[in-house]
Design a protein around this motif. Structure first.
Motif, short mmCIF file in Angstrom:
data_model
loop_
_atom_site.label_atom_id
_atom_site.label_comp_id
_atom_site.label_asym_id
_atom_site.label_seq_id
_atom_site.Cartn_x
_atom_site.Cartn_y
_atom_site.Cartn_z
N GLY A 236 0.77 -1.23 0.00
CA GLY A 236 0.00 0.00 0.00
C GLY A 236 0.80 1.28 0.00
O GLY A 236 1.98 1.33 0.38
N LEU A 237 0.12 2.36 -0.42
CA LEU A 237 0.64 3.73 -0.38
C LEU A 237 -0.08 4.44 0.75
O LEU A 237 -1.30 4.61 0.69
CB LEU A 237 0.38 4.44 -1.71
CG LEU A 237 0.89 3.73 -2.97
CD1 LEU A 237 0.48 4.50 -4.22
CD2 LEU A 237 2.40 3.58 -2.92
N TYR A 238 0.65 4.88 1.77
CA TYR A 238 0.02 5.39 2.98
C TYR A 238 0.51 6.76 3.42
O TYR A 238 -0.18 7.44 4.17
CB TYR A 238 0.25 4.41 4.14
CG TYR A 238 -0.13 2.98 3.84
CD1 TYR A 238 -1.45 2.62 3.56
CD2 TYR A 238 0.83 1.97 3.83
CE1 TYR A 238 -1.80 1.31 3.30
CE2 TYR A 238 0.49 0.65 3.57
CZ TYR A 238 -0.82 0.33 3.30
OH TYR A 238 -1.17 -0.98 3.03
N ASP A 239 1.69 7.18 2.98
CA ASP A 239 2.26 8.46 3.37
C ASP A 239 2.59 9.21 2.09
O ASP A 239 3.65 9.03 1.49
CB ASP A 239 3.51 8.26 4.22
CG ASP A 239 4.03 9.56 4.83
OD1 ASP A 239 3.95 10.61 4.15
OD2 ASP A 239 4.50 9.54 5.97
N LEU A 240 1.69 10.08 1.65
CA LEU A 240 1.83 10.72 0.34
C LEU A 240 3.03 11.66 0.26
O LEU A 240 3.79 11.60 -0.71
CB LEU A 240 0.53 11.46 -0.02
CG LEU A 240 -0.76 10.62 0.08
CD1 LEU A 240 -1.96 11.45 -0.36
CD2 LEU A 240 -0.66 9.35 -0.73
N PRO A 241 3.26 12.54 1.23
CA PRO A 241 4.44 13.42 1.12
C PRO A 241 5.74 12.64 1.03
O PRO A 241 6.66 13.04 0.30
CB PRO A 241 4.37 14.26 2.40
CG PRO A 241 2.94 14.26 2.78
CD PRO A 241 2.43 12.89 2.40
N ALA A 242 5.82 11.51 1.74
CA ALA A 242 7.07 10.73 1.73
C ALA A 242 7.35 10.14 0.36
O ALA A 242 8.51 9.91 0.01
CB ALA A 242 7.02 9.62 2.77
N LEU A 243 6.32 9.90 -0.44
CA LEU A 243 6.53 9.36 -1.77
C LEU A 243 7.18 10.37 -2.71
O LEU A 243 7.79 9.98 -3.71
CB LEU A 243 5.19 8.90 -2.37
CG LEU A 243 4.60 7.61 -1.82
CD1 LEU A 243 3.18 7.42 -2.31
CD2 LEU A 243 5.46 6.40 -2.21
N HIS A 253 14.40 3.29 -4.83
CA HIS A 253 13.19 3.90 -5.36
C HIS A 253 13.35 5.39 -5.70
O HIS A 253 12.40 6.02 -6.14
CB HIS A 253 12.03 3.75 -4.36
CG HIS A 253 11.62 2.33 -4.12
ND1 HIS A 253 12.17 1.56 -3.11
CD2 HIS A 253 10.74 1.53 -4.76
CE1 HIS A 253 11.62 0.36 -3.13
NE2 HIS A 253 10.75 0.30 -4.13
N ALA A 254 14.55 5.95 -5.50
CA ALA A 254 14.74 7.39 -5.68
C ALA A 254 14.41 7.85 -7.10
O ALA A 254 13.93 8.97 -7.29
CB ALA A 254 16.17 7.77 -5.32
N HIS A 255 14.63 6.99 -8.09
CA HIS A 255 14.37 7.39 -9.48
C HIS A 255 12.88 7.59 -9.76
O HIS A 255 12.51 8.14 -10.81
CB HIS A 255 14.93 6.33 -10.44
CG HIS A 255 14.21 5.02 -10.39
ND1 HIS A 255 14.31 4.14 -9.33
CD2 HIS A 255 13.35 4.44 -11.29
CE1 HIS A 255 13.56 3.08 -9.58
NE2 HIS A 255 12.97 3.24 -10.74
N LEU A 256 12.02 7.18 -8.84
CA LEU A 256 10.58 7.29 -9.03
C LEU A 256 10.02 8.62 -8.50
O LEU A 256 8.84 8.90 -8.72
CB LEU A 256 9.85 6.14 -8.31
CG LEU A 256 10.17 4.73 -8.79
CD1 LEU A 256 9.56 3.71 -7.84
CD2 LEU A 256 9.66 4.50 -10.20
N ARG A 257 10.84 9.42 -7.84
CA ARG A 257 10.31 10.58 -7.14
C ARG A 257 9.53 11.53 -8.05
O ARG A 257 8.43 11.97 -7.70
CB ARG A 257 11.44 11.36 -6.46
CG ARG A 257 10.93 12.37 -5.42
CD ARG A 257 11.94 13.45 -5.13
NE ARG A 257 12.08 14.37 -6.24
CZ ARG A 257 11.23 15.37 -6.48
NH1 ARG A 257 10.20 15.58 -5.69
NH2 ARG A 257 11.39 16.15 -7.53
N ASP A 258 10.06 11.85 -9.23
CA ASP A 258 9.37 12.78 -10.13
C ASP A 258 8.02 12.22 -10.57
O ASP A 258 7.03 12.97 -10.64
CB ASP A 258 10.24 13.07 -11.35
CG ASP A 258 11.43 13.96 -11.03
OD1 ASP A 258 11.46 14.54 -9.92
OD2 ASP A 258 12.34 14.04 -11.86
N GLU A 261 5.56 12.50 -7.70
CA GLU A 261 5.09 13.87 -7.53
C GLU A 261 4.06 14.23 -8.59
O GLU A 261 3.05 14.90 -8.30
CB GLU A 261 6.26 14.84 -7.57
CG GLU A 261 5.83 16.28 -7.33
CD GLU A 261 7.00 17.18 -6.97
OE1 GLU A 261 6.75 18.36 -6.66
OE2 GLU A 261 8.15 16.70 -6.98
N LYS A 262 4.26 13.77 -9.82
CA LYS A 262 3.32 14.08 -10.89
C LYS A 262 1.96 13.43 -10.64
O LYS A 262 0.93 14.08 -10.75
CB LYS A 262 3.90 13.62 -12.23
CG LYS A 262 5.02 14.49 -12.76
CD LYS A 262 5.57 13.95 -14.07
CE LYS A 262 6.70 14.81 -14.59
NZ LYS A 262 7.28 14.28 -15.86
#
Length: 367
Positions: A236-243, A253-258, A261-262
């Motif tokens: 699950g995805l539970y902490d939106l700002p942390a994503l 997972h750092a390459h997924l940050r952009d 955010e989109k």
């Protein structure tokens, strides 16, 4: 106490929907499984193409007799078994992929209704499985490059509002789930009669819909949904700002940050200050405890996360666990079934079904 606001128009009439024979499959089974199903039932009037749900029943002489008849109730609503008899599932897709629908639960349905017995388990205790669709959010042009098979981009302005099923912004996703649960309530879904599961963003939606009242999301005109016996969150995805924070994703997972955010900006708006309010990991533990005492939230939450998940970092579950561990009266359990890539649980189905059986066993232990 359950809310029954007078300005809520009530669920869609389901008598136009009819039970039909169908088949479901899992790559882990060597045959297709016959079932009885009612698919794509709208849960509100004038629904868009994704505001619907599907219901699956095992194929038995009793359910076969329903073929061609209107959908007026879930099977077994006239009895009061000690344990939940229904599973309600919410699919993932990052709030944005219109190709991932309620049909993604069918591999799990195949295992549940195959008639086979898993090692150490008896026949399935589930008499119906419902799966919810919901309006999804827009996707930026160009298509996301982090996805091997990205969906076609959609922008409401560029595409002249040609598909209203792809224009949701929070709390629309939650509103749709609540409408779906209300329709199932009209068909007999009652407090304690079901387990509510979700995968990926579907896990977020499950927790949003139950751990806080509708008014928390600006949906105070909607009634409380039937309270599940347990919540089951999978990858699950539970902490939106942390994503969307590079320092919380880790190297893998750092390459997924952009991309995070989109799609979060499309689903929850560009004001990041509002994201914590929608994040289950940021919900107030005292508020959740109050809902448990009132009978509006379950006493059991089961969370499972694959360590091999290429899309969701483990700290999403860890952050939610830290919050839920503070909730008085809540039992928080760690699932042990999920392995493989992010989509493996719904693609193969067996892990969702095994997680359901594990959750039912935990409920029996609490009695």
């Amino acid at each position: 106490m359950k809310s029954n606001r007078s300005d809520f128009t009530g669920p869609q009439d389901t008598r136009q929907a009819r039970w039909q024979p169908a088949e479901v499959a899992s790559p882990r089974l060597d045959r297709r499984i016959p079932v009885i199903a009612a698919k794509d039932i709208p849960y509100i009037p004038n629904a868009n193409r994704l505001q619907n749900l599907s219901i699956y029943l095992p194929r038995t002489p009793q359910t076969a007799a329903l073929i061609g008849t209107p959908v007026t109730s879930l099977p077994g609503t006239d009895s009061t078994p000690r344990h939940p008899r229904y599973l309600v599932h919410i699919h993932g897709g990052a709030w944005r992929d219109p190709r991932l629908t309620s049909a993604s639960v069918e591999p799990a349905v195949a295992h549940a209704f195959s008639g086979s017995v898993l090692p150490g388990e008896g026949p399935t205790p589930v008499t119906a499985i419902a799966s919810l669709n919901y309006t999804v959010s827009q996707i930026d042009y160009p298509a996301p490059t982090v996805m091997a098979d990205p969906p076609i981009p959609y922008d409401a302005i560029k595409d002249n509002h040609t598909d209203l099923a792809r224009e949701a912004v929070h709390p629309q996703h939650v509103s749709d789930v609540l409408h779906g649960l209300t329709l199932l309530g009209a068909l007999g879904l009652a407090d304690g009669s079901y387990i509510l599961s979700g995968h990926s963003c579907g896990a977020c939606l499950a927790l949003q819909s139950v751990l806080q009242p509708p008014r928390h999301h600006g949906l105070g005109h909607l009634p409380e949904p039937p309270c599940p016996a347990a919540l089951l969150g999978l990858n699950g995805l539970y902490d939106l700002p942390a994503l969307a924070a590079a320092d919380s994703l880790g190297a893998f997972h750092a390459h997924l940050r952009d991309d995070y955010e989109k799609f979060l900006s499309r689903a929850f708006g560009t004001d990041k200050d509002t994201w914590p309010d929608a994040s289950p990991a940021s919900f107030d533990p005292a508020s959740i405890a109050g809902r448990i005492r009132e009978g509006n939230a379950p006493r059991l939450v089961v969370l499972d996360q694959s360590t091999e998940d290429e899309l969701v970092p483990m700290n999403q579950q860890e952050r939610l666990t830290a919050t839920l561990a503070q909730v008085a009266g809540l039992r928080l359990a760690q699932g042990q079934r999920l392995t493989g890539n992010h989509a493996t649980p719904w693609e193969e189905g067996i892990m969702i079904y095994q997680s359901l059986l594990d959750t039912l066993q935990l409920l029996r232990e609490d009695q």
